[in-house]
Enzyme design. Sequence first.
Site, PDB file in Angstrom:
ATOM      1  N   LYS A  37     -41.324  -9.359  -5.239  1.00 20.55           N
ATOM      2  CA  LYS A  37     -41.968 -10.675  -5.302  1.00 20.55           C
ATOM      3  C   LYS A  37     -41.129 -11.583  -6.179  1.00 20.55           C
ATOM      4  O   LYS A  37     -40.948 -11.319  -7.376  1.00 20.55           O
ATOM      5  CB  LYS A  37     -43.378 -10.512  -5.875  1.00 20.55           C
ATOM      6  N   CYS A  91     -42.836 -12.027 -13.125  1.00 19.42           N
ATOM      7  CA  CYS A  91     -43.889 -12.497 -14.011  1.00 19.42           C
ATOM      8  C   CYS A  91     -43.284 -13.181 -15.231  1.00 19.42           C
ATOM      9  O   CYS A  91     -42.558 -12.566 -16.006  1.00 19.42           O
ATOM     10  CB  CYS A  91     -44.766 -11.339 -14.447  1.00 19.42           C
ATOM     11  N   ASN A 106     -49.326  -3.929  -6.597  1.00 21.60           N
ATOM     12  CA  ASN A 106     -48.347  -4.718  -7.330  1.00 21.60           C
ATOM     13  C   ASN A 106     -47.997  -4.004  -8.631  1.00 21.60           C
ATOM     14  O   ASN A 106     -48.875  -3.602  -9.399  1.00 21.60           O
ATOM     15  CB  ASN A 106     -48.903  -6.115  -7.609  1.00 21.60           C
ATOM     16  N   ILE A 123     -44.052 -17.327  -3.581  1.00 18.54           N
ATOM     17  CA  ILE A 123     -43.503 -17.365  -4.916  1.00 18.54           C
ATOM     18  C   ILE A 123     -44.537 -16.915  -5.939  1.00 18.54           C
ATOM     19  O   ILE A 123     -45.730 -16.988  -5.702  1.00 18.54           O
ATOM     20  CB  ILE A 123     -43.031 -18.808  -5.291  1.00 18.54           C
ATOM     21  N   ASN A 124     -44.031 -16.459  -7.049  1.00 20.00           N
ATOM     22  CA  ASN A 124     -44.877 -16.281  -8.210  1.00 20.00           C
ATOM     23  C   ASN A 124     -45.051 -17.660  -8.858  1.00 20.00           C
ATOM     24  O   ASN A 124     -44.638 -18.665  -8.286  1.00 20.00           O
ATOM     25  CB  ASN A 124     -44.217 -15.290  -9.190  1.00 20.00           C
TER      26      ASN A 124
HETATM   27  C1  LIG Z   1     -54.886 -15.725 -13.130  1.00 21.24           C
HETATM   28  C2  LIG Z   1     -53.670 -15.280 -12.393  1.00 21.24           C
HETATM   29  C3  LIG Z   1     -53.162 -14.004 -12.609  1.00 21.24           C
HETATM   30  C4  LIG Z   1     -52.037 -13.574 -11.940  1.00 21.24           C
HETATM   31  N1  LIG Z   1     -51.575 -12.313 -12.149  1.00 21.24           N
HETATM   32  C5  LIG Z   1     -50.504 -11.866 -11.446  1.00 21.24           C
HETATM   33  C6  LIG Z   1     -50.053 -10.542 -11.590  1.00 21.24           C
HETATM   34  O1  LIG Z   1     -50.623  -9.754 -12.327  1.00 21.24           O
HETATM   35  N2  LIG Z   1     -48.967 -10.154 -10.868  1.00 21.24           N
HETATM   36  C7  LIG Z   1     -48.320 -10.988 -10.012  1.00 21.24           C
HETATM   37  O2  LIG Z   1     -47.365 -10.563  -9.372  1.00 21.24           O
HETATM   38  N3  LIG Z   1     -48.738 -12.246  -9.848  1.00 21.24           N
HETATM   39  C8  LIG Z   1     -49.807 -12.703 -10.539  1.00 21.24           C
HETATM   40  N4  LIG Z   1     -50.243 -13.993 -10.355  1.00 21.24           N
HETATM   41  C9  LIG Z   1     -49.506 -14.868  -9.448  1.00 21.24           C
HETATM   42  C10 LIG Z   1     -50.163 -14.931  -8.063  1.00 21.24           C
HETATM   43  O3  LIG Z   1     -50.176 -13.681  -7.439  1.00 21.24           O
HETATM   44  C11 LIG Z   1     -49.426 -15.932  -7.179  1.00 21.24           C
HETATM   45  O4  LIG Z   1     -48.098 -15.506  -6.986  1.00 21.24           O
HETATM   46  C12 LIG Z   1     -49.395 -17.310  -7.779  1.00 21.24           C
HETATM   47  O5  LIG Z   1     -50.613 -17.589  -8.430  1.00 21.24           O
HETATM   48  C13 LIG Z   1     -49.129 -18.389  -6.749  1.00 21.24           C
HETATM   49  O6  LIG Z   1     -50.097 -18.373  -5.738  1.00 21.24           O
HETATM   50  P1  LIG Z   1     -51.427 -19.288  -5.766  1.00 21.24           P
HETATM   51  O7  LIG Z   1     -50.975 -20.675  -6.064  1.00 21.24           O
HETATM   52  O8  LIG Z   1     -52.000 -19.143  -4.401  1.00 21.24           O
HETATM   53  O9  LIG Z   1     -52.285 -18.748  -6.842  1.00 21.24           O
HETATM   54  C14 LIG Z   1     -51.386 -14.438 -11.026  1.00 21.24           C
HETATM   55  C15 LIG Z   1     -51.900 -15.706 -10.813  1.00 21.24           C
HETATM   56  C16 LIG Z   1     -53.027 -16.139 -11.465  1.00 21.24           C
HETATM   57  C17 LIG Z   1     -53.547 -17.511 -11.204  1.00 21.24           C
END
Ligand SMILES: Cc1cc2nc3c(=O)[nH]c(=O)nc-3n(C[C@H](O)[C@H](O)[C@H](O)COP(=O)(O)O)c2cc1C
Lengths: 264, 264, 334, 334
Positions: free
Chosen positions: D195, D160, D129, D221-222
């Site tokens: 993404k 992000c 990523n 989704i992010n």
């Molecule tokens: C603590 C944390 C850090 C994250 N860091 C990134 C990141 O560095 N890059 C990114 O594309 N998404 C990041 N995300 C987003 C996740 O990859 C994901 O898209 C988002 O949390 C939704 O999925 P989930 O509900 O299963 O966590 C982060 C999420 C969390 C909770």
Amino acid sequence: MKPIISADVDLLKRRDLKNGYFSLTFGPFARAKQCRPGQFVHIGFKQSSVFYRRAFSIANTNADDKSLEIILKVVGRGSKQMADLRIGDSVNFLGPLGKPFTLPNKKQTPILVAGGVGYPPLFYWANHLIARGWDPKRIVFLYGGQSSPDIVDRARIKRMGVKFIPVTDDGSFGERGRVTSPLVRALAENTYESPMIYSCGPEAMLKAVDQIGTEFETPGELAMEAPMPCGFGICLGCIVPLRAGGTARVCQEGPTFSIGTVKL
Amino acid sequence: MKPIISADVDLLKRRDLKNGYFSLTFGPFARAKQCRPGQFVHIGFKQSSVFYRRAFSIANTNADDKSLEIILKVVGRGSKQMADLRIGDSVNFLGPLGKPFTLPNKKQTPILVAGGVGYPPLFYWANHLIARGWDPKRIVFLYGGQSSPDIVDRARIKRMGVKFIPVTDDGSFGERGRVTSPLVRALAENTYESPMIYSCGPEAMLKAVDQIGTEFETPGELAMEAPMPCGFGICLGCIVPLRAGGTARVCQEGPTFSIGTVKL
Amino acid sequence: MSKANNKPDMLAQKHMITKSKKPKSKTPKTKPDLSVEIAGYRFKNPIWTASGTCGYGEELDTIFDLNRLGGIVTKSITRQPRPGHPTPRCAEESSGMLNAIGLANVGVEKYVAEKLRFLDEYDIGVVVNVAGFGFDEYVEVCAMLADCPRADMIELNISCPNVSTGGIEFGASASDVERIVKAVKKVFPRPIIPKLSPNVTNIAGIAKGAEAGGADAISLINTLIGMSVDIYTRRPGLTNNRGGLSGPAIKPIALSMVNRVYDVVDVPVIGIGGASSAEDVIQFMLCGASAVQLGTALFIQPDLPITVERDLKKYLTSQGLTSITEIIGKIEKY
Amino acid sequence: MSKANNKPDMLAQKHMITKSKKPKSKTPKTKPDLSVEIAGYRFKNPIWTASGTCGYGEELDTIFDLNRLGGIVTKSITRQPRPGHPTPRCAEESSGMLNAIGLANVGVEKYVAEKLRFLDEYDIGVVVNVAGFGFDEYVEVCAMLADCPRADMIELNISCPNVSTGGIEFGASASDVERIVKAVKKVFPRPIIPKLSPNVTNIAGIAKGAEAGGADAISLINTLIGMSVDIYTRRPGLTNNRGGLSGPAIKPIALSMVNRVYDVVDVPVIGIGGASSAEDVIQFMLCGASAVQLGTALFIQPDLPITVERDLKKYLTSQGLTSITEIIGKIEKY
Ligand SMILES: Cc1cc2nc3c(=O)[nH]c(=O)nc-3n(C[C@H](O)[C@H](O)[C@H](O)COP(=O)(O)O)c2cc1C
Ligand SMILES: Cc1cc2nc3c(=O)[nH]c(=O)nc-3n(C[C@H](O)[C@H](O)[C@H](O)COP(=O)(O)OP(=O)(O)OC[C@H]3O[C@@H](n4cnc5c(N)ncnc54)[C@H](O)[C@@H]3O)c2cc1C
Ligand SMILES: Cc1cc2nc3c(=O)[nH]c(=O)nc-3n(C[C@H](O)[C@H](O)[C@H](O)COP(=O)(O)OP(=O)(O)OC[C@H]3O[C@@H](n4cnc5c(N)ncnc54)[C@H](O)[C@@H]3O)c2cc1C
Ligand SMILES: Cc1cc2nc3c(=O)[nH]c(=O)nc-3n(C[C@H](O)[C@H](O)[C@H](O)COP(=O)(O)O)c2cc1C
Ligand code: FES
Ligand code: FES
């Protein structure tokens, strides 16, 4: 065999230590024998109103029945839920997690400085040192709280035979004042041979201990707390800034840090 | 005094009726005396993995100790959580909710048609009718299930002294077949004087009962189910279409509907 | 419902939501004051119930005295009565729910004749939520409410995501929002509160559009578009396929949007989205809300408004505050 | 990491994610087949871990064998190392959490030298990523990864919401997304997966922009932008004031957006958002996802991928299916 496991355990024993403190013993936990003082378990609930797991220092383990004790104070929703558990209820343990305290060398005098709910890992540590052959009388156990009822579990501490120095803000039990006062005194007066500090407690107290250790050039380790979304290093949510620059994860590089390491 | 209350109650009694069925008695509930058969309570949990409350028909009440019994079958997360409750655990009751069954006139023969977990309100109804002076022998209690263990609580039914006609799909207890067969037979053969049907059970069964009642021009009431976000009429989530056009809320205009009212 | 009645002052007198004229008294009070002023009206507390989650008020009143509320926002009404979508039209989710009720309602005529009348007896602010399937319908329905003195304010549901022919389209464009608000302001003499959709890139822009159109206050958020599917039947959880997500799940999103809007508009903001406790209500107010609507939480705890009222007072006392208005927008951002 | 290694086929051979050449066999299998093909690669199962929720893989491997995963998406990397925001940078919410980590990462150079190497030993799809603070940074970082054979694919974090100077701006405009994807496609020879951010009015339009730019797959989704505030200190829950909401709370929103995007693009869709069980993974796949990333759920149940793998197999067997691919997009909408 993976070092960390996620496993369901049952509540085996529950002691009300009064004033909102509880001792809870869970088991069987397959990694009980691998646990070390300073480490913690991250506890997940089946039915819960909290989302994260909650971290609790390991307060004792029993290799025979693979049980593990934690001691907690009810301060919010997670700890309340823990305290409301009943014998036979099941929770999920993730652990053992974190870096344990490191053993002092045989010449050193371990000075354990506990504040409030920072007591559990230090109780475990004292027990562990004794089991490893340390003379209990050579272990100094400073334990501070607001008032008499905050100094819990006294009978067990006394039974260990350590040099127990309770301190309360209001003088209702032990010395009156801050737990750091007898520490400063001991270091200033060179009361103990090669002192090595181990401390756990509220951040303000740890900050004071860190300053004291630095000032008196006394080595030591602080067991820290931080809100922990994951507890094993993947979320980067629990970082503390380091004096040397950069950050460290409390759950992974800690929770024990050498005095002088963390920007407190 | 508001007719509906939201109140915490404790689990007082828990009977395992086997095959996933449980009888749970809660109390004290200040509105126990105001409850009527056909009504339900909407139950909320303290610690929960489900979001909505869960609706359960009132299976019995005791005006003396203000207790209230429900009978449930474990089919999903909510019912599992209910079944896992232990004596002393507390839940929140919202109720009594919904329109109760209406009393037959003294000439009518109440024919109660229960299917599976539709049993609880009909047990309450039979009890209630008897308490109101109905001759138990004049109350017909048809109770259908897949197999013998689905006909729960038999001892109590027998104790009531009603005309108990169990039916199972596989014939392992009572008559073999559908619970609607003895109903059709009775209506076709005019077995009972002025029959009045009261039914609760799976939707397919209610649909059949509705058709039978309509065909034989026999009046009756069906106690229905629907997923219920609120349970007291404000969300409009539990509607059923009506034959006369428009919709009705199962929680408010129901859960009891006259035969021929709902488009099933 | 004669035209003569249609004066804010008389209305206010009747319903005890007094039009505030003098500046707030500075003398310390013993009892914490929960009243808030919105668009020239004083509500006895900032606790409102959200549209579609309190019906027209009757059922809620079987559980607690409606008079305890600051305001009630009734279920969206449209020009014609609507049965809404077939069931299932609600689905349970983690800390929330999806709904696609489909604007089921009795239609404005029956609403005015029956539903609004029920509220006559209550000393609460009555906010009539209006939805439409086109520009003209909004205007028509609002005009029909102009002569109903009990309709203290109108909340304009320009954000309902459930009906493909209406709702979302207005809510997603700042200029559309401006246009519709301007139009209904012309036909309805009392305050207009557009209710914003969260399903947009730039909520601040939409809010500014609403303000430019003459909005007297802005409420947000409506539900977030969501979906569910049964893995065995492969069917969506809702007959409308998509629905709106509400409940505690969406609270952080709502707080953020309320705060964004608070930062860019001058009119009062009314917070909605997952509020389930006094703590949540306070969070919304710290983020800038002058009042907070309780929605889905009413399904879980119907007498919540009573608890919230009590706990708000406790909070004020514990914080040494005399008026709830002292916390509006007082978040201390980093 | 010589240029010579940089061929999909060799890569695939090494990591056992075989480039699929022949059509799927039609003979019924005894074991349910969990493998999925995305952008010409075959992953052994559709279970990936989401960026930022699995670090660079080391820690997760202390709990379960990483080889059990279909793919891992590593923490966003940027050109320079970044400490991220000060704590608190996570906050607990109902069925979810807010985070504003602030793209803390070791920087691309250290990543390539140390972190990527760790994954050399594993037979899983490695998706790197990449985040940037401007158009040029994305291109630069992607170019630096071109020669790293272990970087099977790049996931482009154009979504992000945490860093005000970057991220969200690209993600919110279809033409920006198209432009950035086009640019990185020129410098990185393997698949690019943009993404998407959910904080937009029209997710389908953004997805079409990504596809027009040459995206090989689209993930979404992010996190959703959210906020919290402590009612006693009046401070936001995060030093960054706002953060991204993740966890089960957002699953219905994610399912809806995945399905919207699936309906309008031809490239595979990768589902993200609140998945916490095999049931959730199946829901995402029924809505159109070819693979599903587990994120926040790993914090609650770190060995979740193992349970999900087992339960996916059970599901297929119970449904009489032989391959998980048979359920992709098979929701039966009303
Ligand atoms: C603590 C944390 C850090 C994250 N860091 C990134 C990141 O560095 N890059 C990114 O594309 N998404 C990041 N995300 C987003 C996740 O990859 C994901 O898209 C988002 O949390 C939704 O999925 P989930 O509900 O299963 O966590 C982060 C999420 C969390 C909770
Ligand atoms: C490595 C580690 C070891 C820990 N060991 C122990 C232990 O052995 N025993 C124990 O009781 N707790 C321990 N904790 C703290 C524990 O994990 C919880 O944070 C604590 O129980 C509060 O959680 P809660 O859900 O009850 O409160 P929350 O609902 O999360 O918070 C409620 C309120 O309490 C405050 N609060 C949070 N943590 C504390 C705290 N520790 N003391 C006082 N106030 C607090 C919060 O600021 C908040 O205002 C440990 C934490 C870590 C990270
Ligand atoms: C007015 C009313 C009265 C009720 N009375 C009773 C009662 O007396 N006893 C009782 O056990 N239940 C009763 N129910 C049903 C109860 O409210 C729950 O719906 C049921 O327990 C399932 O909830 P769950 O959370 O366990 O299942 P969920 O997790 O919600 O659902 C799990 C699965 O079970 C299926 N399912 C849902 N409801 C039923 C059901 N009733 N029977 C079989 N399968 C189902 C669902 O389709 C789903 O596939 C009543 C419902 C209503 C509306
Ligand atoms: C069942 C249901 C029906 C709703 N109907 C309407 C409606 O008719 N008009 C409207 O503007 N909002 C409607 N809403 C949205 C709520 O008013 C509110 O904006 C949203 O649910 C978020 O708040 P909450 O999380 O507190 O419920 C409805 C919400 C629910 C759950
Ligand atoms: S708690 Fe997640 S990295 Fe420490
Ligand atoms: S369950 Fe809400 S109206 Fe019936």
